[in-house]
Design a protein around this motif. Structure first.
Motif, PDB file in Angstrom:
ATOM      1  N   TYR A 126       0.816  -1.222   0.000  1.00  0.00           N
ATOM      2  CA  TYR A 126       0.000   0.000   0.000  1.00  0.00           C
ATOM      3  C   TYR A 126       0.845   1.266   0.000  1.00  0.00           C
ATOM      4  N   VAL A 157      -0.488   5.044   1.011  1.00  0.00           N
ATOM      5  CA  VAL A 157      -1.761   5.687   0.679  1.00  0.00           C
ATOM      6  C   VAL A 157      -2.562   6.109   1.906  1.00  0.00           C
ATOM      7  N   ASP A 159      -9.865  -0.592  -0.456  1.00  0.00           N
ATOM      8  CA  ASP A 159      -9.783  -0.461  -1.905  1.00  0.00           C
ATOM      9  C   ASP A 159      -9.604  -1.862  -2.494  1.00  0.00           C
ATOM     10  N   LEU A 209      -7.679 -11.079   4.241  1.00  0.00           N
ATOM     11  CA  LEU A 209      -7.621 -11.853   5.489  1.00  0.00           C
ATOM     12  C   LEU A 209      -6.357 -11.564   6.289  1.00  0.00           C
ATOM     13  N   LEU A 245      -4.963  -8.943   7.884  1.00  0.00           N
ATOM     14  CA  LEU A 245      -5.026  -8.299   9.199  1.00  0.00           C
ATOM     15  C   LEU A 245      -5.857  -9.106  10.200  1.00  0.00           C
ATOM     16  N   SER A 256       0.856   5.184   7.112  1.00  0.00           N
ATOM     17  CA  SER A 256       0.242   4.459   8.222  1.00  0.00           C
ATOM     18  C   SER A 256       1.290   3.928   9.178  1.00  0.00           C
TER      19      SER A 256
HETATM   20  P1  ADP Z   1      -5.571  -7.318   1.967  1.00  0.00           P
HETATM   21  O1  ADP Z   1      -5.245  -8.711   1.598  1.00  0.00           O
HETATM   22  O2  ADP Z   1      -6.712  -6.755   1.180  1.00  0.00           O
HETATM   23  O3  ADP Z   1      -4.387  -6.417   1.991  1.00  0.00           O
HETATM   24  P2  ADP Z   1      -5.629  -7.090   4.900  1.00  0.00           P
HETATM   25  O4  ADP Z   1      -6.516  -7.783   5.858  1.00  0.00           O
HETATM   26  O5  ADP Z   1      -4.162  -7.326   5.004  1.00  0.00           O
HETATM   27  O6  ADP Z   1      -6.180  -7.449   3.451  1.00  0.00           O
HETATM   28  O7  ADP Z   1      -5.894  -5.531   5.033  1.00  0.00           O
HETATM   29  C1  ADP Z   1      -7.244  -5.056   4.995  1.00  0.00           C
HETATM   30  C2  ADP Z   1      -7.299  -3.700   4.311  1.00  0.00           C
HETATM   31  O8  ADP Z   1      -6.612  -2.735   5.112  1.00  0.00           O
HETATM   32  C3  ADP Z   1      -6.590  -3.645   2.959  1.00  0.00           C
HETATM   33  O9  ADP Z   1      -7.429  -4.083   1.912  1.00  0.00           O
HETATM   34  C4  ADP Z   1      -6.231  -2.176   2.853  1.00  0.00           C
HETATM   35  O10 ADP Z   1      -7.328  -1.457   2.364  1.00  0.00           O
HETATM   36  C5  ADP Z   1      -5.987  -1.758   4.298  1.00  0.00           C
HETATM   37  N1  ADP Z   1      -4.546  -1.711   4.650  1.00  0.00           N
HETATM   38  C6  ADP Z   1      -3.829  -2.663   5.291  1.00  0.00           C
HETATM   39  N2  ADP Z   1      -2.567  -2.275   5.496  1.00  0.00           N
HETATM   40  C7  ADP Z   1      -2.454  -1.024   4.974  1.00  0.00           C
HETATM   41  C8  ADP Z   1      -1.376  -0.059   4.874  1.00  0.00           C
HETATM   42  N3  ADP Z   1      -0.171  -0.306   5.355  1.00  0.00           N
HETATM   43  N4  ADP Z   1      -1.670   1.132   4.272  1.00  0.00           N
HETATM   44  C9  ADP Z   1      -2.899   1.385   3.779  1.00  0.00           C
HETATM   45  N5  ADP Z   1      -3.951   0.525   3.844  1.00  0.00           N
HETATM   46  C10 ADP Z   1      -3.733  -0.666   4.441  1.00  0.00           C
END
Ligand code: ADP
Length: 244
Positions: free
Chosen positions: A137, A164, A182, A194, A196, A220
């Protein structure tokens, strides 16, 4: 409470089905095309690559679902088992470098002298997911900082990026399964939605908490806070091992 559990379970099954149905529909469509049309080898190869991509997407979803289910069904991580944090951080950094492919500046600042007690594979998965998210990201040219340090309550692992960012209203929901801000960017960078959820679960099992701070367009900061109960002095490692 039971009703709530049942609703969560139903929503989860619906989400999994939906997440798998999309790539499966695309895959089935391409298969049909290749089977029915007389295509030249170059065109066939093109469709094969698209099919392989959809298959990989389904594979990633299933792998992450299995990781979550293992976390839910395994016994509590031990308080005696040492996680070699320095070694683990070096691997997390090199994986982040590989994922970035030189498009980001990835740094590691790690205090020495203390480790965590727990399950190494779970901590590796939590730290690795946070680092890979930061790379995924953050646009090209950005910075990702990996920081391991002692804190007031024990120890913390922080990943800071200049990416972002995330609007405040999304932050509380980020660790929900399949929640994405997004979808396009998540999918393009190989996300399953999944990551996080796995991070939060793995940390929770170590009585650690996840703190998220972010500013859209600026970047972030994700921090995992471990309590003193899980922090242990690092083992003195011999400079070279002698085989007996
Ligand atoms: P994904 O596989 O979609 O990355 P995660 O569960 O890892 O799923 O993260 C969930 C959502 O959190 C992401 O789709 C993204 O929108 C947001 N996200 C996670 N980490 C970041 C980051 N470091 N900067 C910006 N947005 C983040």
């Amino acid at each position: 409470r039971l009703e709530k559990v049942e609703t969560v379970r139903r929503d989860f099954v619906a989400n999994v089905s939906h997440e798998l149905r999309t790539p499966l529909t695309v895959l089935a469509g391409f298969l049909e095309t290749v089977r029915e049309l007389k295509l030249d080898p170059q065109r066939t190869r093109y469709y094969m690559n698209l099919m392989a991509e959809q298959a990989r997407r389904m594979q990633r979803i299933v792998e992450d679902l299995l990781a979550l289910s293992t976390l839910e069904s395994s016994p509590e991580p031990s308080l005696e088992e040492r996680v070699n944090v320095q070694g683990l951080l070096a691997r997390v950094k090199s994986d982040a470098d590989a994922l970035s492919g030189g498009r980001h500046h990835v740094t590691l600042e790690a205090m020495e002298g203390f480790d965590i007690a727990g399950a190494e594979s779970e901590i590796a998965s939590a730290f690795g997911n946070l680092a890979s998210n930061a790379v995924r990201y953050t646009p090209e040219g950005g910075t990702v900082r990996l920081i391991w340090r002692a804190s007031q309550e024990g120890a913390e692992f922080t990943v800071e990026d200049t990416g972002v960012g995330i609007e405040t209203q999304h932050i509380v929901r980020l660790t929900e399964r399949f929640y994405r801000v997004d979808r396009g960017r998540s999918r393009e960078t190989g996300g399953t939605g999944l990551g996080l959820a796995i991070v939060k679960h793995a940390l929770m099992r170590h009585q650690a908490t996840l703190e998220i701070q972010s500013e859209p367009g600026k970047g972030s900061r994700f921090s995992a806070h471990f309590s003193a109960r899980r922090v242990m002095p690092a083992a003195t490692r011999p400079a070279s091992a002698t085989a007996v």
